[in-house]
Design an enzyme around this catalytic site. Structure first.
Site, PDB file in Angstrom:
ATOM      1  N   GLU A 209       0.875  -1.182   0.000  1.00 27.51           N
ATOM      2  CA  GLU A 209       0.000   0.000   0.000  1.00 27.51           C
ATOM      3  C   GLU A 209       0.902   1.219   0.000  1.00 27.51           C
ATOM      4  O   GLU A 209       1.392   1.632   1.050  1.00 27.51           O
ATOM      5  CB  GLU A 209      -0.901  -0.002   1.250  1.00 27.51           C
ATOM      6  CG  GLU A 209      -1.984  -1.048   1.214  1.00 27.51           C
ATOM      7  CD  GLU A 209      -3.179  -0.640   0.361  1.00 27.51           C
ATOM      8  OE1 GLU A 209      -3.207   0.494  -0.147  1.00 27.51           O
ATOM      9  OE2 GLU A 209      -4.078  -1.478   0.191  1.00 27.51           O
ATOM     10  N   CYS A 243      -2.146   9.517   2.328  1.00 21.70           N
ATOM     11  CA  CYS A 243      -1.649   8.955   1.060  1.00 21.70           C
ATOM     12  C   CYS A 243      -2.435   9.470  -0.141  1.00 21.70           C
ATOM     13  O   CYS A 243      -1.876   9.635  -1.219  1.00 21.70           O
ATOM     14  CB  CYS A 243      -1.675   7.433   1.106  1.00 21.70           C
ATOM     15  SG  CYS A 243      -3.277   6.756   1.542  1.00 21.70           S
TER      16      CYS A 243
HETATM   17  P1  NAD Z   1       7.300   4.690   7.808  1.00 21.12           P
HETATM   18  O1  NAD Z   1       8.583   5.438   7.908  1.00 21.12           O
HETATM   19  O2  NAD Z   1       6.447   4.511   9.022  1.00 21.12           O
HETATM   20  O3  NAD Z   1       7.643   3.264   7.169  1.00 21.12           O
HETATM   21  C1  NAD Z   1       6.669   2.265   6.979  1.00 21.12           C
HETATM   22  C2  NAD Z   1       7.139   0.971   7.591  1.00 21.12           C
HETATM   23  O4  NAD Z   1       8.359   0.582   6.977  1.00 21.12           O
HETATM   24  C3  NAD Z   1       7.412   1.086   9.091  1.00 21.12           C
HETATM   25  O5  NAD Z   1       6.875  -0.036   9.750  1.00 21.12           O
HETATM   26  C4  NAD Z   1       8.926   1.139   9.169  1.00 21.12           C
HETATM   27  O6  NAD Z   1       9.422   0.568  10.358  1.00 21.12           O
HETATM   28  C5  NAD Z   1       9.362   0.339   7.967  1.00 21.12           C
HETATM   29  N1  NAD Z   1      10.647   0.780   7.446  1.00 21.12           N
HETATM   30  C6  NAD Z   1      11.076   2.067   7.277  1.00 21.12           C
HETATM   31  N2  NAD Z   1      12.302   2.090   6.723  1.00 21.12           N
HETATM   32  C7  NAD Z   1      12.666   0.788   6.531  1.00 21.12           C
HETATM   33  C8  NAD Z   1      13.834   0.143   5.995  1.00 21.12           C
HETATM   34  N3  NAD Z   1      14.871   0.846   5.528  1.00 21.12           N
HETATM   35  N4  NAD Z   1      13.860  -1.208   5.958  1.00 21.12           N
HETATM   36  C9  NAD Z   1      12.802  -1.928   6.400  1.00 21.12           C
HETATM   37  N5  NAD Z   1      11.680  -1.380   6.933  1.00 21.12           N
HETATM   38  C10 NAD Z   1      11.609  -0.041   6.999  1.00 21.12           C
HETATM   39  O7  NAD Z   1       6.342   5.344   6.776  1.00 21.12           O
HETATM   40  P2  NAD Z   1       6.612   6.094   5.443  1.00 21.12           P
HETATM   41  O8  NAD Z   1       7.256   5.151   4.495  1.00 21.12           O
HETATM   42  O9  NAD Z   1       7.192   7.449   5.667  1.00 21.12           O
HETATM   43  O10 NAD Z   1       5.025   6.267   5.118  1.00 21.12           O
HETATM   44  C11 NAD Z   1       4.515   7.250   4.382  1.00 21.12           C
HETATM   45  C12 NAD Z   1       4.131   6.669   3.022  1.00 21.12           C
HETATM   46  O11 NAD Z   1       3.093   5.710   3.179  1.00 21.12           O
HETATM   47  C13 NAD Z   1       3.606   7.704   2.074  1.00 21.12           C
HETATM   48  O12 NAD Z   1       4.210   7.517   0.826  1.00 21.12           O
HETATM   49  C14 NAD Z   1       2.123   7.391   1.997  1.00 21.12           C
HETATM   50  O13 NAD Z   1       1.541   7.773   0.787  1.00 21.12           O
HETATM   51  C15 NAD Z   1       2.125   5.887   2.179  1.00 21.12           C
HETATM   52  N6  NAD Z   1       0.815   5.437   2.658  1.00 21.12           N
HETATM   53  C16 NAD Z   1       0.059   4.676   1.811  1.00 21.12           C
HETATM   54  C17 NAD Z   1      -1.207   4.257   2.222  1.00 21.12           C
HETATM   55  C18 NAD Z   1      -2.067   3.439   1.315  1.00 21.12           C
HETATM   56  O14 NAD Z   1      -3.072   2.898   1.790  1.00 21.12           O
HETATM   57  N7  NAD Z   1      -1.760   3.319   0.035  1.00 21.12           N
HETATM   58  C19 NAD Z   1      -1.686   4.614   3.492  1.00 21.12           C
HETATM   59  C20 NAD Z   1      -0.872   5.398   4.304  1.00 21.12           C
HETATM   60  C21 NAD Z   1       0.385   5.786   3.884  1.00 21.12           C
END
Ligand code: NAD
Length: 405
Positions: A209, A243
């Protein structure tokens, strides 16, 4: 060094193999426990959401606690039907053929920080309903909510079947070395690739997602009051950290002038002379994201807002004009309260603009020209669309209706 999570995953797998999580009454009992957890601890969740993002009460209730509760009620109301074995026509008339709904096994759910309670707990509830053991990994970027999930889940749910793992990149990297039977990941595209790489080792089925840039188009037939209010509402919800938030606006120069003028009035009406004092706007989750967003302010002319206060993790609701399609703000998902406006001459330009880039997660069209709206819908591919409003398609019951058929 991060610990190994082999023992945690092995224990969950053993519980799955014992057949515990497959039992329908066990699933129902665990889902009811989850429901009880939500009801008895709503205040605790709301306090954590305030601590992580200063989420306004109404936003936190609508898109987190109430959202989770309603989702669970829906799952509980549909569970018996979903798990029913269904007879289907056989090729050989004397034979009988059935569809069994089989759980995957041990599911890893990785949540993101922007809706930190529901993005972990809603997919987890779905996986429990389907008879799986579930390892939950809330985002470390929203530590208060992660702590609440880590503390409460073991008090309400079976500890062998539904463990919670907390931690940052080292811990998640270690966790992803384990073999899962399904991975449900919510977060950025960059980390999505890391998750996909880890899943490849065992060809683990994976749901990613992800995010994206969601365009808005406003044409000269649109009701400008409605367009401005609904785009700004969708953009300022969670201070742009959604998102499917409207990412940027495409319109002609005349529409832009009216849009900007109206936006000034609406923002003042909603948030007063000093939006930083408004109880209806949350905060950017982390200082590094404030820095990232502040960098975008140089990518155009600031015509509304523009104030930054890093100590308060604050970016003011901001509109930029004179933005180049090649600028940095137009290459990345903005994920904050900055709205760039770019000029197009016609709806055909919109079709080309969108098709020249990555497919959007959402698109928002503000127009009363049905033929042109239809033309865009037929020629652009994206996750979902709302016409003359924003965000709403994501909450529509269409997917539920599909399940019910
Ligand atoms: P985040 O930093 O919380 O990361 C998401 C998950 O990935 C966390 O559990 C984190 O621990 C893990 N993670 C982070 N870096 C990692 C790495 N290097 N290796 C392994 N695991 C790792 O969140 P984010 O990525 O900043 O989230 C924001 C993004 O999520 C935006 O792009 C948003 O659009 C997207 N999003 C999508 C939806 C959807 O339903 N499509 C919903 C909400 C958010």
């Amino acid at each position: 060094m991060a610990p190994s999570y082999k023992a945690v995953v092995d224990k969950a797998r053993q519980a799955f193999r014992d057949g515990r999580t497959r039992d329908i009454e066990f699933r129902r009992q665990q889902l009811n426990q989850l429901r009880k957890m939500y009801v008895e601890n709503e205040k605790t969740f709301l306090e954590a959401l305030k601590s992580d993002l200063r989420k306004p009460h109404l936003e936190a209730v609508i898109f987190e606690t109430d959202f989770m509760l309603k989702d669970l009620d829906y799952i509980l109301s549909r569970l018996d039907d979903w798990v029913k074995t269904k007879e289907v026509p056989s090729v050989v008339p004397e034979d009988k053929s059935y569809i069994y709904h089989d759980p995957y096994g041990v599911v890893l759910v990785m949540g993101a920080w922007n809706y930190p309670a529901q993005l972990t707990l809603i997919p987890a509830a779905g996986a429990i309903a389907c008879g799986n053991a579930v390892v939950m990994k809330p985002s470390e970027v929203s530590p208060a909510t992660a702590k609440v999930i880590e503390t409460l889940v073991p008090k309400y749910l079976d500890n062998d079947c539904y463990p919670v793992v907390c931690g940052g990149i080292p811990e998640t990297t270690e966790l992803l070395k384990e073999r899962f039977d399904y991975i449900f990941y919510t977060g950025s595209t960059g980390v999505g690739k890391i998750v996909r790489d880890a899943a490849n080792k065992y060809l683990t089925p994976t749901t990613l997602e992800l995010g994206g840039k969601s365009p808005c188009y406003v044409d000269s037939t649109a009701d400008m009051d409605i367009a401005v209010r609904r785009i700004l509402w969708g953009k300022m919800f969670n201070l742009g950290q959604t998102c499917i938030a409207p990412d940027f606006v495409l319109c002609n120069k005349e529409v832009q002038d009216t849009f900007v003028q109206k936006a000034k009035e609406v923002l003042k009406e909603w948030y007063g002379d000093n939006p930083a004092q408004s109880p209806d706007l949350c905060r950017i989750v982390a200082e590094r994201h404030v820095d990232r967003l502040a960098g975008y302010l140089n990518d155009g002319k600031v015509v509304v807002g523009g104030k930054v206060d890093k100590n308060d993790k604050w970016i003011e609701p901001t509109i930029l004009t004179d933005v180049s399609a090649d600028s940095k703000i137009m290459q990345e998902e903005i994920f904050g309260p900055i709205l760039p406006i770019l000029n197009v001459k016609s709806h055909k330009d919109v079709i080309n603009f969108v098709n020249d880039r990555e497919k959007p997660l959402s698109m928002y069209l503000f127009s009363n020209n049905d033929a042109e709206v239809e033309d865009i819908l037929r020629n652009v591919s994206c996750g979902g669309v709302t016409v003359n409003d924003t965000l709403h398609h994501a909450a529509s019951k269409s997917s539920n209706l599909r399940n019910a058929q």
